[in-house]
Design a protein around this motif. Structure first.
Motif, PDB file in Angstrom:
ATOM      1  N   GLN A  23       0.844  -1.183   0.000  1.00 58.03           N
ATOM      2  CA  GLN A  23       0.000   0.000   0.000  1.00 58.03           C
ATOM      3  C   GLN A  23       0.884   1.240   0.000  1.00 58.03           C
ATOM      4  N   ALA A  24       0.552   2.221  -0.840  1.00 61.68           N
ATOM      5  CA  ALA A  24       1.319   3.454  -1.039  1.00 61.68           C
ATOM      6  C   ALA A  24       2.567   3.229  -1.885  1.00 61.68           C
ATOM      7  N   GLY A  25       2.780   2.001  -2.363  1.00 68.26           N
ATOM      8  CA  GLY A  25       3.920   1.741  -3.227  1.00 68.26           C
ATOM      9  C   GLY A  25       3.656   2.192  -4.652  1.00 68.26           C
TER      10      GLY A  25
ATOM     11  N   CYS B   5      -6.333  -5.315  -1.247  1.00 68.39           N
ATOM     12  CA  CYS B   5      -6.794  -5.283   0.133  1.00 68.39           C
ATOM     13  C   CYS B   5      -6.260  -4.058   0.862  1.00 68.39           C
ATOM     14  N   LYS B   6      -6.968  -3.707   1.901  1.00 74.17           N
ATOM     15  CA  LYS B   6      -6.569  -2.631   2.809  1.00 74.17           C
ATOM     16  C   LYS B   6      -6.271  -3.260   4.165  1.00 74.17           C
ATOM     17  N   ARG B   7      -5.264  -2.749   4.838  1.00 76.33           N
ATOM     18  CA  ARG B   7      -4.921  -3.245   6.170  1.00 76.33           C
ATOM     19  C   ARG B   7      -4.807  -2.083   7.146  1.00 76.33           C
ATOM     20  N   ARG B   8      -5.253  -2.348   8.373  1.00 81.59           N
ATOM     21  CA  ARG B   8      -5.059  -1.390   9.451  1.00 81.59           C
ATOM     22  C   ARG B   8      -3.759  -1.720  10.179  1.00 81.59           C
ATOM     23  N   MET B   9      -3.305  -0.801  11.015  1.00 74.75           N
ATOM     24  CA  MET B   9      -2.083  -1.037  11.768  1.00 74.75           C
ATOM     25  C   MET B   9      -2.220  -2.259  12.665  1.00 74.75           C
TER      26      MET B   9
ATOM     27  N   GLY C 284       0.627   1.670 -11.718  1.00 74.20           N
ATOM     28  CA  GLY C 284       1.987   2.178 -11.645  1.00 74.20           C
ATOM     29  C   GLY C 284       2.635   2.285 -13.011  1.00 74.20           C
ATOM     30  N   ALA C 285       2.405   1.278 -13.856  1.00 71.55           N
ATOM     31  CA  ALA C 285       3.012   1.268 -15.182  1.00 71.55           C
ATOM     32  C   ALA C 285       2.489   2.405 -16.041  1.00 71.55           C
ATOM     33  N   LEU C 286       1.222   2.755 -15.859  1.00 70.64           N
ATOM     34  CA  LEU C 286       0.619   3.801 -16.682  1.00 70.64           C
ATOM     35  C   LEU C 286       0.896   5.200 -16.153  1.00 70.64           C
ATOM     36  N   HIS C 287       0.743   5.359 -14.836  1.00 73.81           N
ATOM     37  CA  HIS C 287       0.721   6.708 -14.287  1.00 73.81           C
ATOM     38  C   HIS C 287       1.794   6.999 -13.236  1.00 73.81           C
ATOM     39  N   GLY C 288       2.375   5.973 -12.667  1.00 73.60           N
ATOM     40  CA  GLY C 288       3.339   6.194 -11.606  1.00 73.60           C
ATOM     41  C   GLY C 288       2.729   6.683 -10.311  1.00 73.60           C
ATOM     42  N   TYR C 289       1.409   6.454 -10.147  1.00 75.49           N
ATOM     43  CA  TYR C 289       0.741   6.875  -8.922  1.00 75.49           C
ATOM     44  C   TYR C 289       0.890   5.804  -7.858  1.00 75.49           C
ATOM     45  N   PRO C 290       0.988   6.189  -6.595  1.00 73.92           N
ATOM     46  CA  PRO C 290       1.020   5.187  -5.523  1.00 73.92           C
ATOM     47  C   PRO C 290      -0.346   4.521  -5.366  1.00 73.92           C
ATOM     48  N   LEU C 291      -0.319   3.271  -5.004  1.00 78.81           N
ATOM     49  CA  LEU C 291      -1.552   2.525  -4.762  1.00 78.81           C
ATOM     50  C   LEU C 291      -2.150   2.921  -3.420  1.00 78.81           C
ATOM     51  N   ASP C 292      -3.474   2.961  -3.360  1.00 81.46           N
ATOM     52  CA  ASP C 292      -4.133   3.223  -2.082  1.00 81.46           C
ATOM     53  C   ASP C 292      -4.521   1.917  -1.388  1.00 81.46           C
ATOM     54  N   HIS C 293      -3.959   0.803  -1.880  1.00 80.94           N
ATOM     55  CA  HIS C 293      -4.220  -0.513  -1.302  1.00 80.94           C
ATOM     56  C   HIS C 293      -3.026  -1.399  -1.636  1.00 80.94           C
ATOM     57  N   ALA C 294      -2.999  -2.556  -1.041  1.00 77.06           N
ATOM     58  CA  ALA C 294      -1.943  -3.522  -1.339  1.00 77.06           C
ATOM     59  C   ALA C 294      -2.474  -4.584  -2.300  1.00 77.06           C
ATOM     60  N   ILE C 295      -1.546  -5.249  -2.979  1.00 74.87           N
ATOM     61  CA  ILE C 295      -1.877  -6.406  -3.812  1.00 74.87           C
ATOM     62  C   ILE C 295      -1.182  -7.606  -3.188  1.00 74.87           C
ATOM     63  N   GLU C 296      -1.954  -8.610  -2.827  1.00 74.61           N
ATOM     64  CA  GLU C 296      -1.406  -9.802  -2.172  1.00 74.61           C
ATOM     65  C   GLU C 296      -1.989 -11.051  -2.814  1.00 74.61           C
TER      66      GLU C 296
END
Length: 264
Positions: free
Chosen positions: A74-76, A92-96, A115-127
């Motif tokens: 997330q945020a990567g 998915c989203k995770r809390r602390m 990321g490949a298209l825009h270089g924007y950080p993700l607001d979630h993780a991919i697992e």
């Protein structure tokens, strides 16, 4: 206590143009894996043989990945596109605290290219949820693919619209449907999605998810998921055996969920 056994092993007593830039050659046996991606895209924008060959070439980037592997934090920001060729992954989203909410499934033929298209950080993780086969396609290769194959680019735009509509349906699931209805709706959705890529046989498909995975998807407890699955079994709507789910009464299941597949 959370139950991490596959859902098929639940305990019924529980109550609670130009050429692309060079890329690796496809590995032996990968053509079948590529077909899920080609079938998905061909369903929304008919592809040419050249388009299919370009997609098949991407399998050279595919590698096996173990379950519970974080592919993107997330945020990567990724410098590649991710394509699922086999297995189940998730957004998915995770809390602390570690609490998790699964917000989308990625099944064979699905991809993440933000990321490949825009270089924007993700607001979630991919697992990964299961053992998968995942391709990490470098940005330059992916952008060449889109530029040289406009039908693929168009199909991917349509696929993103379907992903957005699916996200809306999942929100409605949690906000408006009972646990039984939202589970039925998810199973109907998977039947449609996996059927569109040729992974349904006689109303059956692989469902190697755990009760915890389903609970984190549906906003229910593991115990509640167990009860719901037992109800669906008892009512003759589904069967679960050896990690295979069979829809026994698809019409009744759709009626229970008020499922309409148009959003897909």
């Amino acid at each position: 206590m959370e139950m991490t056994a596959p859902i098929c092993e639940i305990n019924p007593t529980v109550s609670g143009g130009a050429r692309l830039r060079p890329h690796p050659a496809p590995a032996p046996g990968d053509d079948g894996r590529a077909s899920a991606l080609a079938r998905k895209l061909d369903g929304v924008a008919p592809l040419t043989e050249q388009d299919r060959a370009a997609l098949a070439g991407l399998t050279g980037y595919a590698r096996p990945v173990e379950r519970h592997t974080v592919l993107l934090e997330q945020a990567g920001v990724a410098d590649h596109a991710l394509i699922v060729f086999a297995g189940f992954a998730s957004r998915c989203k995770r809390r602390m605290s570690g609490q998790r909410q699964i917000i989308a499934y990625l099944v064979p033929g699905d991809l993440c290219d933000r990321g490949a298209l825009h270089g924007y950080p993700l607001d979630h993780a991919i697992e990964t949820l299961t053992r998968c086969r995942i391709a990490k396609v470098p940005r330059a290769v992916y952008l060449d693919l889109l530029g040289l194959h406009p039908r693929i680019a168009l199909a991917l735009q349509h696929a993103r619209l379907a992903e957005e509509a699916t996200a809306h349906e999942w929100i409605a699931n949690i906000g408006m449907r009972s646990g039984l209805e939202r589970t039925a709706h998810l199973l109907c959705e998977l039947l449609e999605r996996l059927g569109s890529i040729g992974q349904i046989s006689d109303g059956q498909f692989d469902l190697p998810l755990t009760q915890v995975d389903l609970a984190d998807t549906l906003g229910l407890s593991s115990v509640h998921v167990n009860r719901v699955l037992q109800t669906l079994r008892r009512d003759g709507l589904i069967s679960l055996r050896d990690r295979r789910l069979r829809i026994l009464a698809p019409r009744r299941l759709r009626e229970l969920a008020e499922f309409k597949a148009g959003y897909l």
